[in-house]
Write a protein that holds these residues in place. Structure first.
Motif, PDB file in Angstrom:
ATOM      1  N   TYR A   1       0.823  -1.362   0.014  1.00 36.87           N
ATOM      2  CA  TYR A   1      -0.053  -0.155   0.107  1.00 36.87           C
ATOM      3  C   TYR A   1       0.812   1.023   0.125  1.00 36.87           C
ATOM      4  CZ  TYR A   1      -2.993   3.863   1.542  1.00 36.87           C
ATOM      5  OH  TYR A   1      -3.492   4.958   1.635  1.00 36.87           O
ATOM      6  N   SER A   2       0.421   2.276  -0.934  1.00 32.79           N
ATOM      7  CA  SER A   2       1.040   3.472  -0.856  1.00 32.79           C
ATOM      8  C   SER A   2       0.146   4.603  -0.700  1.00 32.79           C
ATOM      9  CB  SER A   2       1.657   3.611  -2.283  1.00 32.79           C
ATOM     10  OG  SER A   2       2.328   4.913  -2.101  1.00 32.79           O
ATOM     11  N   ALA A   3       0.512   5.610   0.170  1.00 36.50           N
ATOM     12  CA  ALA A   3      -0.856   6.647   0.519  1.00 36.50           C
ATOM     13  C   ALA A   3      -0.713   7.433  -0.785  1.00 36.50           C
ATOM     14  CB  ALA A   3      -0.347   7.183   1.968  1.00 36.50           C
ATOM     15  N   PRO A   4      -1.896   8.197  -0.880  1.00 38.02           N
ATOM     16  CA  PRO A   4      -1.920   8.956  -1.934  1.00 38.02           C
ATOM     17  C   PRO A   4      -1.189  10.465  -1.834  1.00 38.02           C
ATOM     18  CG  PRO A   4      -4.017   8.973  -0.949  1.00 38.02           C
ATOM     19  CD  PRO A   4      -3.272   8.117  -0.435  1.00 38.02           C
ATOM     20  N   GLY A   5      -1.111  10.666  -0.535  1.00 40.03           N
ATOM     21  CA  GLY A   5      -0.366  11.920  -0.316  1.00 40.03           C
ATOM     22  C   GLY A   5      -1.248  13.188  -0.721  1.00 40.03           C
ATOM     23  N   TRP A   6      -1.023  14.403  -0.181  1.00 37.52           N
ATOM     24  CA  TRP A   6      -1.676  15.655  -0.810  1.00 37.52           C
ATOM     25  C   TRP A   6      -1.039  16.749  -0.241  1.00 37.52           C
ATOM     26  CZ3 TRP A   6      -3.885  20.404   0.697  1.00 37.52           C
ATOM     27  CH2 TRP A   6      -4.637  20.938  -0.169  1.00 37.52           C
TER      28      TRP A   6
ATOM     29  N   ALA B   1      -2.338  12.790  13.232  1.00 31.76           N
ATOM     30  CA  ALA B   1      -2.692  13.316  11.749  1.00 31.76           C
ATOM     31  C   ALA B   1      -1.202  14.380  11.653  1.00 31.76           C
ATOM     32  CB  ALA B   1      -3.813  13.789  11.866  1.00 31.76           C
ATOM     33  N   THR B   2      -1.052  14.574  10.517  1.00 33.99           N
ATOM     34  CA  THR B   2      -0.156  15.721   9.915  1.00 33.99           C
ATOM     35  C   THR B   2      -0.901  16.707   8.948  1.00 33.99           C
ATOM     36  OG1 THR B   2       0.455  14.502   8.060  1.00 33.99           O
ATOM     37  CG2 THR B   2       1.799  14.380   9.960  1.00 33.99           C
ATOM     38  N   LYS B   3      -0.493  17.978   9.010  1.00 32.79           N
ATOM     39  CA  LYS B   3      -1.205  18.833   8.170  1.00 32.79           C
ATOM     40  C   LYS B   3      -0.501  19.351   7.171  1.00 32.79           C
ATOM     41  CE  LYS B   3      -2.900  23.623   8.900  1.00 32.79           C
ATOM     42  NZ  LYS B   3      -3.167  24.844   9.578  1.00 32.79           N
ATOM     43  N   PRO B   4      -0.751  19.126   5.704  1.00 33.87           N
ATOM     44  CA  PRO B   4      -0.003  19.742   4.792  1.00 33.87           C
ATOM     45  C   PRO B   4      -0.009  21.219   4.607  1.00 33.87           C
ATOM     46  CG  PRO B   4      -1.682  18.021   3.760  1.00 33.87           C
ATOM     47  CD  PRO B   4      -2.024  18.690   5.443  1.00 33.87           C
ATOM     48  N   THR B   5       1.066  22.013   4.277  1.00 31.23           N
ATOM     49  CA  THR B   5       1.063  23.250   4.092  1.00 31.23           C
ATOM     50  C   THR B   5       0.179  23.659   3.374  1.00 31.23           C
ATOM     51  OG1 THR B   5       3.665  22.960   4.079  1.00 31.23           O
ATOM     52  CG2 THR B   5       2.962  25.025   3.347  1.00 31.23           C
ATOM     53  N   GLU B   6      -0.271  23.356   2.059  1.00 32.84           N
ATOM     54  CA  GLU B   6      -1.260  23.670   1.324  1.00 32.84           C
ATOM     55  C   GLU B   6      -2.796  23.633   1.998  1.00 32.84           C
ATOM     56  OE1 GLU B   6      -3.024  23.192  -3.278  1.00 32.84           O
ATOM     57  OE2 GLU B   6      -0.890  23.111  -2.995  1.00 32.84           O
ATOM     58  N   GLN B   7      -3.438  24.921   1.992  1.00 26.49           N
ATOM     59  CA  GLN B   7      -4.647  24.742   2.453  1.00 26.49           C
ATOM     60  C   GLN B   7      -5.720  25.439   1.492  1.00 26.49           C
ATOM     61  OE1 GLN B   7      -5.998  22.712   5.155  1.00 26.49           O
ATOM     62  NE2 GLN B   7      -3.708  21.882   5.212  1.00 26.49           N
ATOM     63  N   PRO B   8      -6.621  24.795   0.836  1.00 25.83           N
ATOM     64  CA  PRO B   8      -7.361  25.514  -0.120  1.00 25.83           C
ATOM     65  C   PRO B   8      -8.354  26.624   0.606  1.00 25.83           C
ATOM     66  CG  PRO B   8      -7.740  23.326  -0.517  1.00 25.83           C
ATOM     67  CD  PRO B   8      -6.865  23.338   0.745  1.00 25.83           C
TER      68      PRO B   8
ATOM     69  N   PRO C   1      -8.684  27.523   4.569  1.00 23.95           N
ATOM     70  CA  PRO C   1      -8.615  27.085   5.991  1.00 23.95           C
ATOM     71  C   PRO C   1      -9.516  27.837   6.987  1.00 23.95           C
ATOM     72  CG  PRO C   1      -6.630  28.682   5.171  1.00 23.95           C
ATOM     73  CD  PRO C   1      -7.563  28.200   3.998  1.00 23.95           C
ATOM     74  N   GLU C   2     -10.155  28.881   6.442  1.00 33.22           N
ATOM     75  CA  GLU C   2     -11.191  29.436   7.374  1.00 33.22           C
ATOM     76  C   GLU C   2     -12.508  28.635   7.499  1.00 33.22           C
ATOM     77  OE1 GLU C   2     -10.084  31.273   4.512  1.00 33.22           O
ATOM     78  OE2 GLU C   2      -8.493  32.000   5.790  1.00 33.22           O
ATOM     79  N   ARG C   3     -12.717  27.654   6.448  1.00 35.06           N
ATOM     80  CA  ARG C   3     -13.973  26.836   6.267  1.00 35.06           C
ATOM     81  C   ARG C   3     -13.566  25.350   6.352  1.00 35.06           C
ATOM     82  NH1 ARG C   3     -18.436  27.249   6.915  1.00 35.06           N
ATOM     83  NH2 ARG C   3     -19.130  26.190   4.996  1.00 35.06           N
ATOM     84  N   TRP C   4     -12.533  25.004   6.096  1.00 34.24           N
ATOM     85  CA  TRP C   4     -12.001  23.489   6.103  1.00 34.24           C
ATOM     86  C   TRP C   4     -10.573  23.498   6.238  1.00 34.24           C
ATOM     87  CZ3 TRP C   4     -13.739  24.672   1.160  1.00 34.24           C
ATOM     88  CH2 TRP C   4     -13.058  24.379   0.038  1.00 34.24           C
ATOM     89  N   ARG C   5     -10.179  22.324   6.851  1.00 30.45           N
ATOM     90  CA  ARG C   5      -8.717  22.054   6.714  1.00 30.45           C
ATOM     91  C   ARG C   5      -8.369  20.595   6.276  1.00 30.45           C
ATOM     92  NH1 ARG C   5      -7.667  24.973  11.763  1.00 30.45           N
ATOM     93  NH2 ARG C   5      -8.401  27.246  10.899  1.00 30.45           N
ATOM     94  N   VAL C   6      -7.530  20.447   5.325  1.00 30.47           N
ATOM     95  CA  VAL C   6      -7.012  19.039   4.968  1.00 30.47           C
ATOM     96  C   VAL C   6      -5.926  18.621   5.901  1.00 30.47           C
ATOM     97  CG1 VAL C   6      -6.028  17.783   3.235  1.00 30.47           C
ATOM     98  CG2 VAL C   6      -7.315  19.791   2.554  1.00 30.47           C
ATOM     99  N   LEU C   7      -6.192  17.301   6.380  1.00 34.82           N
ATOM    100  CA  LEU C   7      -4.952  16.780   7.107  1.00 34.82           C
ATOM    101  C   LEU C   7      -4.924  15.356   6.520  1.00 34.82           C
ATOM    102  CD1 LEU C   7      -6.753  17.441  10.850  1.00 34.82           C
ATOM    103  CD2 LEU C   7      -4.812  18.837   9.657  1.00 34.82           C
ATOM    104  N   LEU C   8      -3.838  14.606   6.952  1.00 37.54           N
ATOM    105  CA  LEU C   8      -3.461  13.258   6.685  1.00 37.54           C
ATOM    106  C   LEU C   8      -3.533  12.503   7.985  1.00 37.54           C
ATOM    107  CD1 LEU C   8      -0.477  14.307   4.092  1.00 37.54           C
ATOM    108  CD2 LEU C   8      -2.886  13.788   3.651  1.00 37.54           C
TER     109      LEU C   8
ATOM    110  N   HIS D   1      -3.825   8.982   4.149  1.00 46.77           N
ATOM    111  CA  HIS D   1      -5.131   9.144   3.534  1.00 46.77           C
ATOM    112  C   HIS D   1      -5.335  10.653   3.916  1.00 46.77           C
ATOM    113  CE1 HIS D   1      -5.815   4.825   4.790  1.00 46.77           C
ATOM    114  NE2 HIS D   1      -5.986   4.737   3.252  1.00 46.77           N
ATOM    115  N   PRO D   2      -5.761  11.420   2.787  1.00 47.83           N
ATOM    116  CA  PRO D   2      -6.280  12.978   3.330  1.00 47.83           C
ATOM    117  C   PRO D   2      -7.730  12.727   3.946  1.00 47.83           C
ATOM    118  CG  PRO D   2      -6.191  12.546   0.817  1.00 47.83           C
ATOM    119  CD  PRO D   2      -5.605  11.257   1.511  1.00 47.83           C
TER     120      PRO D   2
END
Length: 156
Positions: free
Chosen positions: A92-97, A127-134, A136-143, A148-149
């Motif tokens: 298994y290889s995670a997709p990343g984001w 969890a980890t937080k990617p630098t890029e956040q589309p 961030p005031e409404r939602w956050r992407v975490l891994l 898995h994002p």
């Protein structure tokens, strides 16, 4: 979102139907309490993983759900009505984001009351937080710990 698929948050709509039509995307909410017609019901969600037990432990704490089964090859959590399973996938290889090393197959969105607090709690669980956040005031992407994002989103 440049170079990617559009992203929709339901923003309080109980059911959302997305129909592809010529000229774009038309979204029509179903009235609250009205079920969409269908021929199946969701039994559960299964996610591929390198370490099923670790992901079950992580999401169990994120959602407050019970770990129903935990073994090397498969683990499952549930809340009495819905379950999420985690199955070992050799190689298994995670997709990343946001830079995807493998194609993203899915992502989970979770409603939270406070983005900063939920982010802090998820990171404390692994969890980890990617630098890029589309947005961030409404939602956050975490891994998650398996890569898995997933998103934490405000309800309103």
């Amino acid at each position: 979102m440049a170079g990617g698929a559009p992203r929709y948050l339901t923003e309080g709509v109980s059911h959302l139907r997305q129909d592809q039509v010529i000229g774009g995307d038309q979204r029509r909410p179903y009235p609250k309490g009205c079920a969409m017609p269908g021929f199946a019901s969701l039994a559960m969600i299964n996610l591929d993983a390198a370490d099923p037990a670790a992901l079950a432990a992580f999401y169990s704490q994120v959602l407050g759900w019970e770990v129903l089964h935990s073994a090397d090859e498969y683990a499952m959590i549930g809340d009495g009505s819905t379950s999420i399973g985690f199955g070992r996938l050799p190689g298994y290889s995670a997709p990343g984001w946001p830079e995807e090393s493998a194609p993203k197959r899915f992502h989970l969105d979770f409603y939270v009351e406070d983005l900063d607090k939920a982010e802090e709690q998820a990171v404390a669980l692994g969890a980890t937080k990617p630098t890029e956040q589309p947005n961030p005031e409404r939602w956050r992407v975490l891994l998650d710990p398996g890569g898995h994002p997933f998103d934490i989103c405000l309800r309103s």
